[in-house]
Design an enzyme around this catalytic site. Structure first.
Site, PDB file in Angstrom:
ATOM      1  N   THR A 377       0.827  -1.180   0.000  1.00 44.96           N
ATOM      2  CA  THR A 377       0.000   0.000   0.000  1.00 44.96           C
ATOM      3  C   THR A 377       0.875   1.249   0.000  1.00 44.96           C
ATOM      4  OG1 THR A 377      -1.584  -1.237   1.306  1.00 44.96           O
ATOM      5  CG2 THR A 377      -1.834   1.144   1.299  1.00 44.96           C
ATOM      6  N   THR A 395      -3.177   0.538  -3.486  1.00 53.48           N
ATOM      7  CA  THR A 395      -2.428  -0.665  -3.134  1.00 53.48           C
ATOM      8  C   THR A 395      -2.624  -1.790  -4.142  1.00 53.48           C
ATOM      9  OG1 THR A 395      -2.043  -2.251  -1.330  1.00 53.48           O
ATOM     10  CG2 THR A 395      -4.315  -1.617  -1.747  1.00 53.48           C
ATOM     11  N   ASP A 419      -7.795 -10.101   1.461  1.00 53.80           N
ATOM     12  CA  ASP A 419      -8.401  -9.234   2.469  1.00 53.80           C
ATOM     13  C   ASP A 419      -9.805  -9.683   2.864  1.00 53.80           C
ATOM     14  OD1 ASP A 419      -6.232  -7.681   2.852  1.00 53.80           O
ATOM     15  OD2 ASP A 419      -6.989  -5.895   1.856  1.00 53.80           O
ATOM     16  N   SER A 448     -10.908  -3.325   4.139  1.00 52.33           N
ATOM     17  CA  SER A 448      -9.590  -2.709   4.048  1.00 52.33           C
ATOM     18  C   SER A 448      -9.310  -1.880   5.292  1.00 52.33           C
ATOM     19  CB  SER A 448      -9.516  -1.795   2.823  1.00 52.33           C
ATOM     20  OG  SER A 448      -8.338  -1.018   2.816  1.00 52.33           O
ATOM     21  N   SER A 449      -8.022  -1.678   5.571  1.00 50.00           N
ATOM     22  CA  SER A 449      -7.614  -0.773   6.647  1.00 50.00           C
ATOM     23  C   SER A 449      -7.238   0.606   6.119  1.00 50.00           C
ATOM     24  CB  SER A 449      -6.417  -1.368   7.402  1.00 50.00           C
ATOM     25  OG  SER A 449      -6.773  -2.577   8.031  1.00 50.00           O
ATOM     26  N   GLY A 469       0.768   0.215   5.329  1.00 46.25           N
ATOM     27  CA  GLY A 469       1.262  -0.694   6.351  1.00 46.25           C
ATOM     28  C   GLY A 469       0.212  -1.617   6.925  1.00 46.25           C
ATOM     29  N   GLY A 470      -0.701  -2.144   6.060  1.00 45.99           N
ATOM     30  CA  GLY A 470      -1.695  -3.092   6.544  1.00 45.99           C
ATOM     31  C   GLY A 470      -2.538  -2.492   7.658  1.00 45.99           C
TER      32      GLY A 470
END
Length: 565
Positions: A377, A395, A419, A448-449, A469-470
């Site tokens: 991402t 991402t 995901d 998603s984050s 960063g996830g």
């Protein structure tokens, strides 16, 4: 790297940084010499592309798209047109839109597609054809330029195509990513042909990476628009490769892709309005939820240990809710009560300054049954004096996504299907667990984050921020906001301060290696089980002060990461 210093100036005062850090800041973040706009990305060439767009008479919209397309060439381990994005845009006329370019599951996808002998096979959702979702970035870029840009799609695409065709020298970060994924890249001939040497070894630092097929794809999109990608030659090549490789995406899946306009998540935090992205992003919801939970605390007055402690507790509570409630609102019910002020107070009341809270399950927000959200991402931040502010998080998911380059296109494809919850209760590659709310269904978008965020004071935007960063994206954004808005830290220092991350499961408080030992010991004394993380994440942000002057900051940790090892 030499930049066009006559076009833009370093974003941060020399007094705040060493000369070495100043050189880094000038490479990755920039403010126009006349203070008319600003750009922050993770790559100097991408930042330069954004600034060049401004210099041509474009605005922050043009700059954001030009930077993103350039990142797809020079930073393809993180993002590209084979992936997806969320964008929060404050247009010059005052409107704010949340633009959903998230990947979609193909029509043939199903809940149990990764189960083998009753167990989830994690490799299938990470590598190869079954890992790929229908990409959405190209549709969003075209929409943004048509809605508010001053330049054409060709103006944004062709400079990036030139870089792909002529080549660029790969840096330490890119080289290390290649080395880390050499084995899986080698499984796909078209990927290996571009990303590995003839003997199968990863390209070294300084190698001039030429991507002629990608340049051709970019030029075709510049000429034909998104139709080339979704209904033309690219879609045909993708579908043909899927058919012979055991994948699911068809030409019809590509033609059916739709970007969506979502209602932004709008919340109040002290004197500020915080605008984030709604589901299927969990970022906007949980940034707001964490801030609501923390609002009763005078964070600036707390000791460093106590402040990190209560922030960690708020993170833990939010991630427990994330695991249960969050998914694509077109398929599942996601309660708006998660960002309710009263719910934030309820969660806040559980937090003690003395002891870490044991969180065994999710909470239940008010009106959970009927008040619902409408059904690796990189982050790009841009802004201009006209009032256009952009936060794009884009991402291909993990490093080089699925590791697949579709033959004849040069496009690295995402592995965003990971995901989804391949099997409810089973962690994905980031250790995140999910429930039926995030199970796989045809046409569904995975949770998603990503947390693109814009902050307003009154009606005027004053800050744009986002991260890579996830799951740490959410917590990076929260920390950046608190450090700047609550602690009144200068923007660079706000991003450089030591980070923590708690995602409920596993039950660990991740603490950056740079955290002072006394603070870490204090957190452990309160009952936190700490784990060390090396400096992580990548936050990009822009702010404007009361005099109207921009400050642009790219992740301070990038410089260390790009050192030769």
């Amino acid at each position: 790297m030499r930049l066009l210093t006559r076009i833009f100036k370093p974003a941060i005062a020399i007094t705040a940084l060493s000369m070495a850090m100043l050189a880094q800041a000038a490479s990755y973040s920039a403010v126009a010499e006349d203070d008319s706009g600003a750009v922050a990305t993770v790559n100097a060439l991408a930042t330069q592309a954004g600034m060049n767009a401004l210099a041509k008479g474009g605005n922050a919209i043009d700059a954001a798209v030009a930077a993103a397309l350039t990142l797809g060439v020079v930073d393809s381990h993180n993002s590209g047109i084979g992936g997806g994005l969320f964008a929060v845009v404050h247009w010059a006329d005052g409107r704010i839109e949340a633009i959903d370019g998230r990947e979609m599951a193909p029509a043939a996808a199903h809940r149990d597609m990764y189960l083998r002998n009753g167990e989830a096979d994690g490799e299938l959702s990470v590598t190869g054809p079954l890992a790929i979702g229908v990409p959405g970035s190209v549709a969003v870029f075209e929409y943004m330029l048509k809605q508010g840009g001053k330049l054409s799609y060709a103006d944004a695409l062709l400079p990036a195509a030139d870089i792909a065709e002529q080549g660029f020298a790969i840096d330490n970060i890119y080289a290390r990513r290649l080395t880390s994924k050499q084995k899986t890249i080698s499984q796909f001939p078209a990927s290996a042909q571009v990303l590995l040497a003839a003997d199968g070894e990863p390209w070294p630092v300084g190698h001039k990476l030429v991507q002629k097929d990608l340049a051709q794809t970019y030029r075709a999109i510049a000429k034909e628009g998104s139709a080339h990608f979704y209904k033309g030659d690219f879609a045909k090549k993708l579908a043909a490769w899927m058919k012979i490789s055991g994948g699911l995406i068809t030409e019809q899946d590509m033609a059916n892709y739709q970007m969506k306009l979502r209602q932004p998540v709008v919340s109040q935090y002290r004197d500020y309005t915080v605008v984030g992205f709604p589901p299927p992003s969990s970022g906007g919801v949980h940034v707001a939820q964490i801030l609501n939970t923390l609002e009763r605390f005078d964070l600036a007055a707390l000791s460093d240990t106590d402040r990190y402690h209560v922030i960690a507790e708020a993170m833990k509570l939010a991630f427990a809710d994330r695991a249960y409630w969050l998914g694509d609102p077109d398929f599942v019910n996601v309660p708006k009560g998660l960002i309710d002020k009263a719910y934030g107070k309820t969660l806040s009341s559980k937090i003690s300054l003395d002891k870490a809270l044991a969180v065994t399950t999710h909470g239940t927000p008010p009106r959970a049954e009927y008040d619902l959200f409408g059904k690796h991402t990189t982050h790009i931040a841009t802004a201009d004096k006209a009032g256009n502010w952009v936060a794009i998080t884009t991402t291909v998911n993990t490093t080089f996504g699925s590791k697949v380059i579709i033959p004849g296109t040069g496009v690295v494809m995402n592995n965003q299907m990971d995901d989804f919850s391949a099997q409810p209760g089973v962690p994905n590659i980031y250790g995140l667990v999910g429930t039926e709310a995030n199970s796989i269904q045809p046409g569904k978008r995975p949770l998603s984050s990503m947390s693109p965020t814009i902050v307003l004071k009154g009606e005027k935007p004053i800050m744009t921020i986002g991260a890579a960063g996830g799951p740490t994206i959410i917590t990076q954004v929260v920390l950046g906001l608190i450090n700047h808005l609550d602690l009144n830290k200068p923007l660079y220092e706000a991003i450089a301060m030591p980070r923590i991350h708690h995602q409920w499961q596993p039950e660990n408080l991740y603490v950056e290696k740079t955290m002072p030992p006394a603070i870490r010991s204090g957190l452990e004394a309160k009952g936190h089980s700490t784990k060390t993380l090396w400096p992580y994440g990548s936050t990009q942000t822009i702010a404007v002060d009361s005099k109207g002057q921009f400050t642009s900051v790219a992740e301070p940790r990038l410089k260390e990461r790009n050192k030769a090892q």
